[in-house]
Motif scaffolding. Structure first.
Motif: not given
Length: 232
Positions: A85-95
């Protein structure tokens, strides 16, 4: 009804907090034995599940090990599934931000791709046509990177600050994308968590470790059938 409305109002700003890119991982220690090298080779052979999103996926305010993608990894390992599993989340991200960095992220081959983006767009009143277009292009890029990839679209909801018509149309973007691109679908990733004080941090909007366990359950309900089919 009051509780439901309160829950939606507490979601305001849930994606708008900028933060450190939680997708960054600690540098692994160098292998020092043949056994370790064999273990590394086994890890390299695992299929990849990539969670792509904003503060929800990134685990804003928590250690990355407490965010739902890490919980999913623990569950996979305990059941003997051979996935990384890779967490590629980025806080504040828009589409739009997600679209701009997807090519870089896809340098890593992906077998299962979970898309959790769009909430910041809705809270900022961005054109819904633009949001849907950006998310659609992300999905198309993922498919081009691997025609066999399995994709999950995570649904999101926003409070009616922008008006009921905008709110309803926003909610409808996600099932529309899932149908258009023939992907799996999570109706509302924050189901059972959004607006529940004891499941959110003091800011009232970002899930606690316990909240992330419930998010993991919401994701797992859709992910597990995909994994089971993939391992037939």
């Amino acid at each position: 009804m009051i509780k439901s409305i309160l829950g939606m109002l507490l979601l305001v700003g849930v994606f708008a907090c900028d933060g450190i890119d939680s997708s960054k991982q600690k540098t692994p220690k160098k292998k020092t034995s043949e056994a370790d090298a064999a273990g590394e080779s086994e890890e390299d052979n695992r299929k990849v599940i990539l969670f792509y999103g904003n503060s929800i996926t990134a685990g804003y305010g928590l250690d990355i090990s407490e965010a739902f993608p890490a919980i999913i990894q623990e569950r996979l390992d305990s059941l003997g599934y051979n996935y990384n599993v890779i967490n590629a989340g980025l806080s504040g991200e828009t589409s739009a931000g997600g679209l701009s960095r997807i090519d870089w992220v896809l340098k890593t081959p992906v077998d299962i791709f979970s898309l959790e983006l769009g909430g910041n767009d809705g809270l900022r009143g961005i054109s819904l046509d633009e949001t849907e277009k950006n998310l659609s292009q992300i999905i198309e890029k993922v498919k081009r990177s691997n025609p066999q990839v399995k994709i999950i679209v995570a649904g999101m909801q926003i409070p009616p600050n922008m008006g009921q018509e905008y709110t309803d149309r926003f909610k409808g973007i996600f099932p529309t994308l899932a149908e258009k691109h023939n992907t799996a679908f999570i109706p509302f990733i924050l189901e059972g968590v959004g607006g529940i004080p004891e499941l959110n941090l003091p800011d009232g909007i970002h899930p606690t470790p316990e909240g992330h366990k419930m998010l993991a359950d919401n994701v797992w309900a859709v992910l597990k059938p995909i994994i089971d089919e993939d391992n037939i």
